[in-house]
Design a protein around this motif. Structure first.
Motif, PDB file in Angstrom:
ATOM      1  N   UNK A 295       8.184  13.810   5.854  1.00 39.09           N
ATOM      2  CA  UNK A 295       8.652  12.429   5.941  1.00 39.09           C
ATOM      3  C   UNK A 295       7.939  11.674   7.062  1.00 39.09           C
ATOM      4  N   UNK A 296       7.812  12.313   8.204  1.00 41.16           N
ATOM      5  CA  UNK A 296       7.175  11.655   9.346  1.00 41.16           C
ATOM      6  C   UNK A 296       5.725  11.296   9.033  1.00 41.16           C
ATOM      7  N   UNK A 297       4.989  12.224   8.444  1.00 41.32           N
ATOM      8  CA  UNK A 297       3.570  12.003   8.148  1.00 41.32           C
ATOM      9  C   UNK A 297       3.382  10.923   7.098  1.00 41.32           C
ATOM     10  N   UNK A 298       4.152  11.006   6.020  1.00 39.83           N
ATOM     11  CA  UNK A 298       4.011  10.028   4.931  1.00 39.83           C
ATOM     12  C   UNK A 298       4.409   8.630   5.399  1.00 39.83           C
ATOM     13  N   UNK A 299       5.476   8.519   6.169  1.00 40.07           N
ATOM     14  CA  UNK A 299       5.897   7.208   6.668  1.00 40.07           C
ATOM     15  C   UNK A 299       4.857   6.609   7.609  1.00 40.07           C
ATOM     16  N   UNK A 300       4.234   7.461   8.429  1.00 39.65           N
ATOM     17  CA  UNK A 300       3.172   6.968   9.319  1.00 39.65           C
ATOM     18  C   UNK A 300       2.014   6.393   8.523  1.00 39.65           C
ATOM     19  N   UNK A 301       1.684   7.033   7.405  1.00 39.88           N
ATOM     20  CA  UNK A 301       0.594   6.535   6.575  1.00 39.88           C
ATOM     21  C   UNK A 301       0.967   5.222   5.894  1.00 39.88           C
ATOM     22  N   UNK A 302       2.192   5.124   5.410  1.00 40.91           N
ATOM     23  CA  UNK A 302       2.623   3.872   4.775  1.00 40.91           C
ATOM     24  C   UNK A 302       2.632   2.717   5.771  1.00 40.91           C
ATOM     25  N   UNK A 303       2.924   3.019   7.025  1.00 40.66           N
ATOM     26  CA  UNK A 303       2.931   1.970   8.049  1.00 40.66           C
ATOM     27  C   UNK A 303       1.539   1.393   8.285  1.00 40.66           C
ATOM     28  N   UNK A 304       0.496   2.108   7.854  1.00 40.92           N
ATOM     29  CA  UNK A 304      -0.886   1.654   8.030  1.00 40.92           C
ATOM     30  C   UNK A 304      -1.417   0.858   6.845  1.00 40.92           C
ATOM     31  N   UNK A 305      -0.644   0.768   5.762  1.00 41.00           N
ATOM     32  CA  UNK A 305      -1.111   0.036   4.579  1.00 41.00           C
ATOM     33  C   UNK A 305      -1.312  -1.437   4.943  1.00 41.00           C
TER      34      UNK A 305
ATOM     35  N   UNK B 183       2.263   5.681  -8.159  1.00 41.57           N
ATOM     36  CA  UNK B 183       1.331   6.810  -8.199  1.00 41.57           C
ATOM     37  C   UNK B 183       0.104   6.546  -7.332  1.00 41.57           C
ATOM     38  N   UNK B 184      -0.371   5.297  -7.374  1.00 38.30           N
ATOM     39  CA  UNK B 184      -1.540   4.926  -6.566  1.00 38.30           C
ATOM     40  C   UNK B 184      -1.264   5.152  -5.082  1.00 38.30           C
ATOM     41  N   UNK B 185      -0.111   4.671  -4.614  1.00 36.38           N
ATOM     42  CA  UNK B 185       0.204   4.809  -3.190  1.00 36.38           C
ATOM     43  C   UNK B 185       0.483   6.260  -2.816  1.00 36.38           C
ATOM     44  N   UNK B 186       1.138   6.990  -3.711  1.00 35.49           N
ATOM     45  CA  UNK B 186       1.380   8.407  -3.437  1.00 35.49           C
ATOM     46  C   UNK B 186       0.056   9.137  -3.271  1.00 35.49           C
ATOM     47  N   UNK B 187      -0.883   8.856  -4.143  1.00 35.05           N
ATOM     48  CA  UNK B 187      -2.211   9.481  -4.086  1.00 35.05           C
ATOM     49  C   UNK B 187      -2.944   9.083  -2.813  1.00 35.05           C
ATOM     50  N   UNK B 188      -3.019   7.794  -2.542  1.00 37.64           N
ATOM     51  CA  UNK B 188      -3.785   7.315  -1.393  1.00 37.64           C
ATOM     52  C   UNK B 188      -3.179   7.783  -0.069  1.00 37.64           C
ATOM     53  N   UNK B 189      -1.866   7.704   0.039  1.00 40.08           N
ATOM     54  CA  UNK B 189      -1.196   8.120   1.272  1.00 40.08           C
ATOM     55  C   UNK B 189      -1.406   9.609   1.519  1.00 40.08           C
ATOM     56  N   UNK B 190      -1.249  10.414   0.475  1.00 39.91           N
ATOM     57  CA  UNK B 190      -1.368  11.868   0.638  1.00 39.91           C
ATOM     58  C   UNK B 190      -2.796  12.293   1.003  1.00 39.91           C
TER      59      UNK B 190
ATOM     60  N   UNK C 177      -0.329  18.304   2.375  1.00 37.36           N
ATOM     61  CA  UNK C 177      -0.030  16.998   1.772  1.00 37.36           C
ATOM     62  C   UNK C 177      -1.263  16.470   1.048  1.00 37.36           C
ATOM     63  N   UNK C 178      -2.427  16.653   1.644  1.00 38.60           N
ATOM     64  CA  UNK C 178      -3.662  16.153   1.037  1.00 38.60           C
ATOM     65  C   UNK C 178      -3.902  16.803  -0.328  1.00 38.60           C
ATOM     66  N   UNK C 179      -3.719  18.119  -0.411  1.00 38.20           N
ATOM     67  CA  UNK C 179      -3.930  18.795  -1.699  1.00 38.20           C
ATOM     68  C   UNK C 179      -2.899  18.344  -2.726  1.00 38.20           C
ATOM     69  N   UNK C 180      -1.656  18.145  -2.310  1.00 39.37           N
ATOM     70  CA  UNK C 180      -0.625  17.669  -3.232  1.00 39.37           C
ATOM     71  C   UNK C 180      -1.012  16.313  -3.807  1.00 39.37           C
ATOM     72  N   UNK C 181      -1.673  15.480  -3.002  1.00 39.49           N
ATOM     73  CA  UNK C 181      -2.125  14.173  -3.481  1.00 39.49           C
ATOM     74  C   UNK C 181      -3.142  14.305  -4.594  1.00 39.49           C
ATOM     75  N   UNK C 182      -4.141  15.156  -4.388  1.00 40.50           N
ATOM     76  CA  UNK C 182      -5.162  15.361  -5.426  1.00 40.50           C
ATOM     77  C   UNK C 182      -4.556  16.028  -6.658  1.00 40.50           C
TER      78      UNK C 182
END
Length: 348
Positions: free
Chosen positions: A157-167, A239-246, A254-259
């Motif tokens: 949660x912490x990692x994904x939220x940090x990435x969304x905050x950068x969008x 799906x786009x944001x899930x992919x890009x964020x991961x 998390x990166x592999x889950x995105x791909x």
């Protein structure tokens, strides 16, 4: 007299709110105004309220409403109420639920398209461009492969939220809050039976994830549902944001889950756009371990899937999406590839 005055006020407010839903649905730009300037406040309030308890308030509301609508006529008849009064009261309850759905979250369906907010033109299919994407994606997928994924829920949660905050601000996503946590469903077995991995609870702005998710699916699914909570209505855009964020995180799990999460949609698009021999040739370039994970995932969910309930859910959800301006219905999920191709690789 006071009772009549209260009834008049209540119906007046209800009509005004119903009218506002029509305005946000049909007036250009109104939905985007809601998503950027009204929804963030509503979302913060409702999700903060939901965070008080660990269970799903949305599901409780739905169950209580259904049970209440079934029992009310019985009780009302025993109290000698007229059937017209009973019908009118039940219609009023349904209309308030309808208004709550749209004012709580649903008017995000009426916001500007992803492409308009991204300030890009939807790309038309070009074989060379698609094959370049396919090659780069496959190389990244193979390189990111992780055999066993483990990440704690708090770290995820912490990692994904940090990435969304950068969008970038132009995309109009609401900022994630520390108190927003995904909920588990009371009806999880039912959701597994119809192939639902997660969903957005619009009445209290709660995201839900299926607690039977495989570890490789969890980061992508959580990021997808969080995108809905942040104001994204389109399944393709989620799906786009899930992919890009991961894939932009530094965490290898998390990166592999995105791909891996994007892979089914890449397969659907590749199969429809390339010849059978080209598709087979491309598929053979994916690491065997990844292909095995894909087959294992399919087998895992096939065991839990109920064909009759699944078809019924597909029919209802397809109608639901189309009624909320997602004209492609469930096909919208796979349209994520068009969004990926429409932005330059360095956009992030």
């Amino acid at each position: 007299m006071k009772k009549l005055q209260w009834k008049h006020i209540r119906w007046t407010v209800l009509v005004l709110l119903l009218t506002s839903v029509c305005i946000f649905r049909f007036v250009s730009g109104a939905g985007e105004f809601y998503a950027r300037f009204i929804y963030p406040t509503i979302s913060c309030f409702l999700s903060r309220l939901a965070a008080i308890v660990p269970f799903s308030l949305c599901e409780i509301l739905v169950v209580v409403t259904i049970v209440g609508l079934m029992l009310y006529p019985i009780v009302a008849f025993r109290r000698k109420q007229r059937w017209k009064s009973i019908v009118r009261n039940e219609v009023e309850i349904l209309l308030w639920i309808y208004v709550w759905f749209y004012w709580g979250w649903g008017m995000n369906y009426f916001r500007d398209t992803f492409f308009k907010r991204a300030e890009v033109v939807p790309c038309s299919y070009e074989e060379k461009r698609f094959k370049q994407f396919l090659s780069a994606y496959t190389d990244s997928l193979n390189a990111a492969f992780v055999q066993e994924i483990y990440i704690s829920q708090s770290a995820l949660e912490r990692t994904v939220k940090q990435m969304y905050a950068e969008v970038p601000e132009k995309f109009g996503l609401t900022q994630p809050k520390d108190f927003q946590h995904p909920k588990y469903s009371f009806c999880n077995r039912l959701y597994s039976g119809v192939g639902v991995l997660g969903y957005m609870g619009p009445f209290f702005d709660e995201s839900h994830v299926n607690h039977e998710l495989l570890p490789v699916q969890l980061p992508f699914t959580y990021a997808h549902e969080l995108a809905h909570l942040l104001g994204v209505s389109s399944e393709a855009e989620a799906n786009f944001w899930a992919y890009q964020v991961c894939i932009h995180t530094t965490d290898s799990n998390i990166r592999y889950s995105g791909y891996f999460g994007l892979l089914p949609y890449v397969i659907v698009n590749t199969r429809s756009l390339l010849s059978e021999s080209e598709f087979t040739g491309w598929f053979s370039t994916i690491r065997p371990e990844i292909i095995q994970q894909l087959y294992d995932k399919q087998a895992y969910w096939d065991i839990r899937y109920n064909d009759l309930l699944g078809k019924l859910q597909d029919l209802v959800y397809n109608w639901y999406l189309k009624s909320n301006q997602i004209s492609s219905g469930q096909k919208n999920y796979a349209q994520v590839i068009g969004m990926v191709l429409s932005l330059p690789e360095s956009w992030w």
